[in-house]
Write a protein that holds these residues in place. Structure first.
Motif, short mmCIF file in Angstrom:
data_model
loop_
_atom_site.label_atom_id
_atom_site.label_comp_id
_atom_site.label_asym_id
_atom_site.label_seq_id
_atom_site.Cartn_x
_atom_site.Cartn_y
_atom_site.Cartn_z
N SER A 43 29.51 40.91 -6.86
CA SER A 43 28.86 39.77 -6.21
C SER A 43 27.38 39.68 -6.55
CB SER A 43 29.03 39.87 -4.69
OG SER A 43 28.31 41.01 -4.19
N ILE A 44 26.85 40.73 -7.14
CA ILE A 44 25.43 40.75 -7.51
C ILE A 44 25.14 39.81 -8.66
CG2 ILE A 44 23.63 42.25 -8.48
CD1 ILE A 44 24.97 44.58 -6.99
N LEU A 45 26.13 39.57 -9.53
CA LEU A 45 25.92 38.80 -10.75
C LEU A 45 26.52 37.40 -10.63
CD1 LEU A 45 25.18 41.63 -11.81
CD2 LEU A 45 26.41 41.09 -13.91
N VAL A 46 25.81 36.44 -11.22
CA VAL A 46 26.31 35.06 -11.28
C VAL A 46 26.14 34.56 -12.70
CG1 VAL A 46 25.77 34.57 -8.87
CG2 VAL A 46 24.06 34.10 -10.64
N PRO A 47 26.93 33.55 -13.11
CA PRO A 47 26.79 33.02 -14.48
C PRO A 47 25.39 32.52 -14.75
CG PRO A 47 28.82 32.25 -13.48
CD PRO A 47 28.04 32.92 -12.39
N ASP A 48 24.98 32.62 -16.01
CA ASP A 48 23.62 32.26 -16.40
C ASP A 48 23.62 31.82 -17.86
OD1 ASP A 48 20.62 32.37 -15.97
OD2 ASP A 48 20.80 33.83 -17.61
#
Length: 615
Positions: free
Chosen positions: A562-567
């Motif tokens: 959950s720490i990472l999101v698309p970028d």
């Protein structure tokens, strides 16, 4: 179920990531001058000042040869000459797979040079290694791996014969083997075992290959002589002989044992190989990348936390363990071997080749704030330099297998085309990736993740054609990383079933198109003995965070993913595999490990539940 590899000429890579990396490698192979590749062999034969005579039509020698090979290939280096064997193996495979004429001319010149050296040396010795180095080895004096360097030349010659049918390469190797046989047979058993315990290189595999090719009993004798009791006897007793031992001294011996079993059928060889694989992988575990060594040393079973450093994952071990996984799959049909190969291709073979220059990284560092150390074109010539040029000629070899029930197995999602004869009928199979982070094409619009964002699955299209309408079974691997239900679309009249790690396609002849939708998800991979330190991966691709240290990340009761999101996910017709952190004191961007060039990065991150500092 047993499987066999396809012939190199039966497979072609299609445009994409793997063919690009292959092409980089091919251009590098061709950039190296024959005189420089042969420099140490010519010197050892006493004709080092006559190199230009190999090419009478070449330019004035005063204008040539100034860009000599240095590093481990420096005249006087104890391992001089080792790289030429790798170059021959790589060139032969590239020629066999693509018909490359320019490389064929260079290879022919290399073989002419080696024949000349063998003649000058009395008709047998062909190596750049001085014979006195073997004398020092026998006397227990310090010397660095003469059999290793000798083996590389023999390996290259054997591969030229196997891939191209070149009789001159076989003659050179066969004559050179006579010298080695007399030398090895001159010792009593205990004395020669003491020599083998210092180093053997991959000699065992060469002897097995030459036995298969020639049937000459001298190679049976050499197989017996090169049976190293201190390695093979404990393996036969199912003992761990790997922990804290140098890895790439024994992997080539195990590959030799595998080949010895295939040639002789003696069960002791097979038993030793299977025991080694079990101790190396299932009973030991791996880093998230698939690698298992640090400082060239085997890690203890499932104890990796203390072994992350600047010298993690030597490329030689990655390549040779892929070769061993290939053996185990061919023998047993275990799909876990194909997953292991995939992890190591993306996060080893690709990650340790510079994406633009094609240079090699000897190690893949996994310490915090690491940086890859790239080799040069002519200044280093490390051992891993050699395995790299071989590895990038073999992507197609790992993509397909033929099963003993006449099925064609698609083992890796590498864009490629195979044309093979199955049950007396020609089968044409094309594998394409339509929507992935690696996609580049005329259109890459939104996939099943929705109309706005990067597809959350790999969409693979497999086109099957039989030239005369004959049926032929095809099996497509379902990877271990699939996160959810596999979607299948097929041409009318074609059956597909999912079982035992494969999609089984009942191809009934004519043209068949199968589209597999393989859902993927961002996942975290903990270190076994430090479960709150994790790496992140999407499918088989490990992600690297662009940082110059190893910061802690706060999950605050949620899963690490959950720490990472698309970028930065889209450009032109291409979807990009990019992420960034959220809810942290400092934003960190992530990209695939195999795309990292000179940036500092971390793969592993400690995860805490605490509020991030300075948020």
């Amino acid at each position: 179920m047993q499987h066999t590899s396809l012939k190199p000429a039966d497979i072609r890579l299609l445009p994409g990531l793997f063919d690009k990396r292959r092409s980089l490698n091919r251009d590098y192979l061709l950039s190296l001058r024959v005189d420089n590749l042969l420099q140490n062999f010519l010197i050892e034969a006493g004709i080092g000042d006559q190199a230009w005579h190999l090419h009478p039509s070449s330019a004035d020698p005063r204008d040539r040869g100034l860009d000599r090979h240095w590093g481990w290939e420096t005249p006087g280096s104890l391992l001089r000459g080792h790289f030429l064997g790798h170059w021959m193996s790589a060139a032969a495979r590239e020629i066999a797979a693509t018909g490359d004429r320019a490389l064929r001319v260079a290879l022919d010149d290399v073989l002419l040079g080696l024949e000349r050296c063998q003649q000058e040396n009395g008709g047998e010795w062909v190596f750049a290694t001085p014979r006195t180095y073997l004398d020092r080895l026998a006397r227990g004096l310090s010397v660095w791996a003469p059999q290793y360097a000798i083996h590389k030349t023999l390996m290259g010659l054997v591969d030229v014969y196997r891939d191209l049918g070149d009789e001159s390469a076989l003659r050179i190797a066969d004559r050179a083997a006579d010298w080695i046989l007399r030398w090895a047979a001159s010792f009593d058993d205990d004395s020669f075992q003491a020599i083998l315990d210092v180093e053997t290189g991959g000699m065992l595999e060469v002897w097995a290959d030459l036995l298969a090719i020639t049937g000459d009993a001298k190679y049976t004798t050499l197989l017996g002589l090169y049976y190293r009791r201190s390695l093979f006897d404990p393996l036969l007793a199912d003992e761990d002989v790997l922990t804290n031992m140098h890895a790439n001294t024994s992997i080539p011996e195990i590959l030799g044992a595998a080949r010895a079993y295939e040639v002789t059928g003696e069960d002791k060889w097979r038993t030793a190989v299977l025991a080694y694989w079990n101790w190396a992988v299932p009973r030991r575990g791996t880093f998230c990348t698939g690698g298992q060594t640090s400082g060239e040393i085997w890690t203890p079973p499932f104890e990796f936390a203390a072994r992350r450093g600047e010298k993690t994952q030597e490329h030689c071990t990655v390549y040779n363990m892929i070769r061993l996984a290939d053996v185990i799959f061919r023998w047993t049909g275990e799909t876990s071997c194909l997953d292991y190969i995939e992890r190591n291709i993306f996060n080893g073979v690709l990650a340790q080749q510079h994406p633009r220059s094609g240079a090699v990284a000897y190690f893949l560092p996994l310490e915090g704030g690491a940086q890859k150390n790239w080799g040069s074109a002519t200044e280093d010539f490390w051992c891993c330099h050699g395995t790299l040029v071989q590895a990038h000629t073999r992507h197609s070899q790992w993509a397909f297998y033929a099963a003993e029930d006449d099925a064609l197995v698609i083992a890796q999602f590498i864009p490629s085309r195979a044309q093979v004869t199955v049950a007396a009928h020609v089968l044409d199979v094309r594998v394409e990736l339509l929507e992935t982070a690696m996609r580049v094409g005329p259109d890459a619009n939104a996939g099943q993740a929705g109309a706005r964002h990067r597809p959350d699955r790999w969409l693979a299209r497999v086109t099957i054609r039989s030239d005369d309408g004959a049926a032929a079974p095809v099996r497509i691997r379902i990877p271990e990383w699939v996160a959810g239900e596999v979607g299948v679309q097929v041409s009318e009249g074609t059956s597909v079933s999912l079982a035992d790690g494969f999609a089984h396609v009942g191809h009934r002849g004519g043209d068949t198109v199968v589209e597999l939708s393989l859902p993927t998800a961002l996942r975290s991979i903990p270190i076994p003995d430090e479960p709150k330190t994790v790496a992140f991966a999407s499918g088989p691709v490990v992600l690297a965070g662009l940082v110059d240290h190893e910061p802690s990340l706060s999950a605050r009761g949620s899963s690490p993913e959950s720490i990472l999101v698309p970028d930065n996910e889209r450009q032109w017709t291409q979807w990009l595999l990019r992420y960034r952190t959220v809810g942290q004191a400092r934003s960190i961007r992530f990209l695939p490990l195999h795309e990292i060039e000179d940036q500092r990065f971390s793969v592993y991150f400690p995860i805490t539940d605490a509020q991030p500092a300075h948020a």
